[in-house]
Design an enzyme around this catalytic site. Structure first.
Site, PDB file in Angstrom:
ATOM      1  N   ALA A 100      45.552  34.506  31.584  1.00  0.00           N
ATOM      2  CA  ALA A 100      46.993  34.386  31.350  1.00  0.00           C
ATOM      3  C   ALA A 100      47.681  33.135  31.836  1.00  0.00           C
ATOM      4  CB  ALA A 100      47.685  35.594  31.965  1.00  0.00           C
ATOM      5  N   ALA A 101      47.109  32.423  32.808  1.00  0.00           N
ATOM      6  CA  ALA A 101      47.852  31.289  33.377  1.00  0.00           C
ATOM      7  C   ALA A 101      47.934  30.121  32.394  1.00  0.00           C
ATOM      8  CB  ALA A 101      47.169  30.820  34.658  1.00  0.00           C
TER       9      ALA A 101
ATOM     10  N   ASN B  88      52.494  31.582  29.399  1.00  0.00           N
ATOM     11  CA  ASN B  88      53.341  31.551  28.195  1.00  0.00           C
ATOM     12  C   ASN B  88      53.246  32.845  27.401  1.00  0.00           C
ATOM     13  OD1 ASN B  88      54.487  28.859  28.181  1.00  0.00           O
ATOM     14  ND2 ASN B  88      52.365  28.214  28.152  1.00  0.00           N
ATOM     15  N   LYS B  89      52.023  33.313  27.212  1.00  0.00           N
ATOM     16  CA  LYS B  89      51.863  34.470  26.324  1.00  0.00           C
ATOM     17  C   LYS B  89      52.246  35.763  27.039  1.00  0.00           C
ATOM     18  CE  LYS B  89      48.641  31.758  23.707  1.00  0.00           C
ATOM     19  NZ  LYS B  89      48.581  30.603  24.639  1.00  0.00           N
TER      20      LYS B  89
ATOM     21  N   CYS C 208      42.943  27.105  21.315  1.00  0.00           N
ATOM     22  CA  CYS C 208      43.564  25.908  20.743  1.00  0.00           C
ATOM     23  C   CYS C 208      42.440  24.939  20.381  1.00  0.00           C
ATOM     24  CB  CYS C 208      44.593  25.291  21.669  1.00  0.00           C
ATOM     25  SG  CYS C 208      43.978  24.936  23.286  1.00  0.00           S
TER      26      CYS C 208
HETATM   27  C1  LIG Z   1      43.925  28.664  27.602  1.00  0.00           C
HETATM   28  S1  LIG Z   1      44.283  29.070  29.222  1.00  0.00           S
HETATM   29  C2  LIG Z   1      45.398  30.430  29.019  1.00  0.00           C
HETATM   30  C3  LIG Z   1      46.800  30.031  28.627  1.00  0.00           C
HETATM   31  C4  LIG Z   1      47.750  31.202  28.696  1.00  0.00           C
HETATM   32  N1  LIG Z   1      47.312  32.275  27.833  1.00  0.00           N
HETATM   33  C5  LIG Z   1      49.157  30.826  28.313  1.00  0.00           C
HETATM   34  O1  LIG Z   1      49.577  31.105  27.210  1.00  0.00           O
HETATM   35  O2  LIG Z   1      49.864  30.245  29.136  1.00  0.00           O
HETATM   36  C6  LIG Z   1      42.845  29.877  29.701  1.00  0.00           C
HETATM   37  C7  LIG Z   1      42.942  30.507  31.058  1.00  0.00           C
HETATM   38  O3  LIG Z   1      41.903  31.467  31.141  1.00  0.00           O
HETATM   39  C8  LIG Z   1      41.481  31.536  32.470  1.00  0.00           C
HETATM   40  N2  LIG Z   1      40.165  32.203  32.456  1.00  0.00           N
HETATM   41  C9  LIG Z   1      39.013  31.759  31.924  1.00  0.00           C
HETATM   42  N3  LIG Z   1      38.052  32.695  32.060  1.00  0.00           N
HETATM   43  C10 LIG Z   1      38.615  33.756  32.662  1.00  0.00           C
HETATM   44  C11 LIG Z   1      38.150  35.036  33.057  1.00  0.00           C
HETATM   45  N4  LIG Z   1      36.880  35.392  32.878  1.00  0.00           N
HETATM   46  N5  LIG Z   1      39.014  35.885  33.634  1.00  0.00           N
HETATM   47  C12 LIG Z   1      40.302  35.523  33.834  1.00  0.00           C
HETATM   48  N6  LIG Z   1      40.801  34.314  33.496  1.00  0.00           N
HETATM   49  C13 LIG Z   1      39.963  33.447  32.917  1.00  0.00           C
HETATM   50  C14 LIG Z   1      41.502  30.093  32.908  1.00  0.00           C
HETATM   51  O4  LIG Z   1      41.596  29.991  34.312  1.00  0.00           O
HETATM   52  C15 LIG Z   1      42.744  29.563  32.204  1.00  0.00           C
HETATM   53  O5  LIG Z   1      43.854  29.588  33.059  1.00  0.00           O
END
Ligand SMILES: C[S@@+](CC[C@H](N)C(=O)[O-])C[C@H]1O[C@@H](n2cnc3c(N)ncnc32)[C@H](O)[C@@H]1O
Length: 561
Positions: A244-245, A248-249, A416
């Site tokens: 989620a970080a 935004n979503k 993306c």
């Molecule tokens: C593309 S970003 C997400 C952007 C977010 N959805 C937004 O809209 O702001 C991908 C995120 O997934 C997290 N991530 C990757 N693998 C993960 C996992 N197995 N469990 C939780 N978070 C994960 C990463 O740390 C990163 O912050």
């Protein structure tokens, strides 16, 4: 001074040298200047090259100064007029003097060039030059700034009467590009989203600082809208954002829930559903928490900081009512486009004035609002086929894990990336998994999608479409075409996309460079359909379970790419 001579030698290297500017600079053994400084000079000067040539020619300095070649003049005049510290050479250096002798003339011609273009500021001039360069390159795509209205705190009508009261509404994106008056376009696909001209700075806007508006790219709004749709009735069950970080979503889901809660006849303003939002990166999860709080959604969003989604037990009683999951995992970022100043910007990266200390040295104070920072870190290395495969494996595992939540009925998966392997191929692999077959998961059909997305024309593809763009200076002399969109180093090989036409029609794509003003993006929805349940061979299942260990050993690809 080696900086300028080195830059000229890079710019004038024969095309046969090969490689992008970046690789030539960083791989060179003969250059004396710092590669970072050299690269920055070439890229910055290239953004202004058409204007600098105009100014140099009008000032006539090359005829007057025999030491100046056209390339040297362009680089030196760039630094003289536009670099914070001017020309990077001692005041007595002959080349510096050759330019500074003409400073009044150069400044005058620069001002004339700005006024001719009707630009009040250097920032406006930079945008105008970018548009001229785009038009000259046949790239007329406009990348507006997208502003999402946060229904937890406000609504579109209120924002049109306050933040955007002085804006004129227009019907198309090209109409935004008029510097004489503020303009906005209400997006025809995503509710409560508006497009405004690129480069508008909202950092001091009260609505931005209070979380009433959130800067979020249009494509990044597809997943939450696809998941929650145009619900008239409140969503049944809880929701989860697994990756989620910065948030935004998650905050978009919160906004959609709030809108429905306010509109429902039950007089509720706080949504009934709860959102579980997590990120495996503890650092990024802090931003997520801040963003949720700024959006006013603390009462119905729980942030699980540093939580790996794959380590969650789908049968944990806390999640027994989770009926909708949004998965937006790390990806190659190959769809991310350059905006405003044509450098690569991450989705929802704030305007430079909104960047935090961490993002931009110590110069800018951190804004009060932890706005949408980067959704993805920039892809730094060329993308190898092996790396793409690893990302694809991880993405597939994440979606399959989501399918196992017992109450889940609807899931979205997004990236993306523009690569087939991270998009349609993941959907194809997920559908072929036992968990999808035994639980009856299938792709959300186009006719089941929310109204705005049903009308979106770009759909799933079966073949790879890698796009290349180039950066040039001095009309491309000596440039072989720097690759801004990370190309896959190795040949793609055959990517298996075992999807029906109906499935592909259910997938949504966005592409950079067209008239929609977006970067590359992919999203697909999965719905659970009892009629689609398939019997899985028990022996086959057992074999899979035994072989499961191998899957677990997949190399961890990092948190965000
Ligand atoms: C593309 S970003 C997400 C952007 C977010 N959805 C937004 O809209 O702001 C991908 C995120 O997934 C997290 N991530 C990757 N693998 C993960 C996992 N197995 N469990 C939780 N978070 C994960 C990463 O740390 C990163 O912050």
């Amino acid at each position: 001074m080696s900086l300028y001579y080195d830059a000229v030698s890079v710019l004038t290297a024969p095309a046969s040298t090969g490689g992008s500017f970046k690789s030539r600079i960083y791989n060179s053994r003969s250059l004396k200047a710092s590669p970072a400084q050299l690269y920055a000079l070439i890229i910055e000067a290239s953004k202004w090259d058409i204007l600098l040539k105009e100014v140099i020619e009008a000032a006539g300095i090359i005829k007057l100064e025999p030491k100046l070649t056209p390339h040297l003049a362009l680089l030196l005049v760039h630094d003289h007029l536009l670099a914070k510290n001017g020309i990077a050479a001692p005041a007595a250096h002959p080349l510096r003097q050759a330019v500074e002798r003409h400073k009044t003339r150069l400044r005058g011609e620069f001002t004339k060039a700005r006024v001719r273009r009707g630009c009040a500021t250097v920032a406006d001039l930079r945008d105008a030059i970018r548009r001229e360069k785009d038009a000259a390159n046949g790239d007329t795509a406009i990348y507006p700034r997208w502003v999402r209205i946060n229904n937890v705190r406000t609504d579109l009508a209120a924002q049109l009467q306050s933040t955007f009261a002085s804006y004129r509404q227009v019907e198309s994106l090209p109409e935004l590009a008029r510097p004489d008056e503020p303009r906005l376009r209400i997006d025809p696909h995503i509710p409560d989203l508006v497009a405004v001209p690129p480069g508008l700075d909202f950092s001091t806007s009260p609505a931005y600082r209070s979380g009433e508006i959130i800067l979020q790219d249009k494509a990044s709004c597809f997943p939450a809208y696809l998941l929650l749709g145009d619900q008239e009735e409140p969503w049944r069950g809880d929701l989860m954002d697994g990756c989620a970080a910065p948030g935004n979503k998650t905050t978009h889901m919160a906004s959609l829930l709030s809108k429905t809660a306010k509109a429902s006849k039950q007089g509720r303003t706080i949504p009934r559903s709860h959102i579980f939002s997590m990120d495996a990166s503890a650092v990024r999860a802090k931003t997520l928490q801040k963003m949720v709080s700024a959006a006013g959604a603390d009462s119905f969003v729980s942030v699980l900081q540093g939580q790996d989604f794959l380590a969650l037990d789908p049968h944990d009683p806390r999640f027994e009512n989770v009926s909708g999951l949004l998965l937006d995992p790390s990806c190659s970022g190959s769809g991310i486009i350059g905006r405003d100043d044509k450098r690569k910007r991450r989705q929802d990266e704030p305007e430079p004035s909104q960047q935090t200390k961490h993002q931009k040295g110590q110069r800018n104070p951190e804004p009060d609002t932890p706005s949408a920072t980067d959704e993805n870190d920039l892809p730094s290395a060329p993308l190898s086929a092996d790396r793409l495969t690893k990302l694809s494996n991880l993405q597939t595992r994440i979606v399959e894990h989501a399918l196992a939540f017992p109450a889940a009925t609807r899931i979205t998966y997004s990236t993306c990336s523009i690569h087939l392997l991270e998009n349609e191929a993941v959907v194809s692999r997920v559908l072929a998994s036992d968990v999808a077959r035994t639980k009856g998961w299938r792709v959300m059909r186009r006719d089941e999608q929310p109204e705005g997305l049903r009308r979106w024309k770009y759909r799933g593809v079966r073949e790879e479409r890698v796009q290349r763009t180039s950066t040039s200076i001095g009309g491309g002399e000596g440039e072989n075409g720097g690759c801004e969109v990370p190309a896959v180093e190795a040949e793609e090989g055959n990517v298996d996309v075992n999807l029906t036409d109906e499935d592909l029609e259910g997938c949504l794509r966005c592409w950079p460079g067209d008239d929609e003003g977006l970067g590359g993006f992919f999203v697909a929805g999965f719905v659970r359909d009892e009629n689609a349940v398939k019997q899985v061979d028990v022996d086959e299942e057992k074999d899979e379970e035994e072989g499961g260990e191998e899957e677990e050993d997949d190399e961890w690809e990092g948190f965000s790419d």
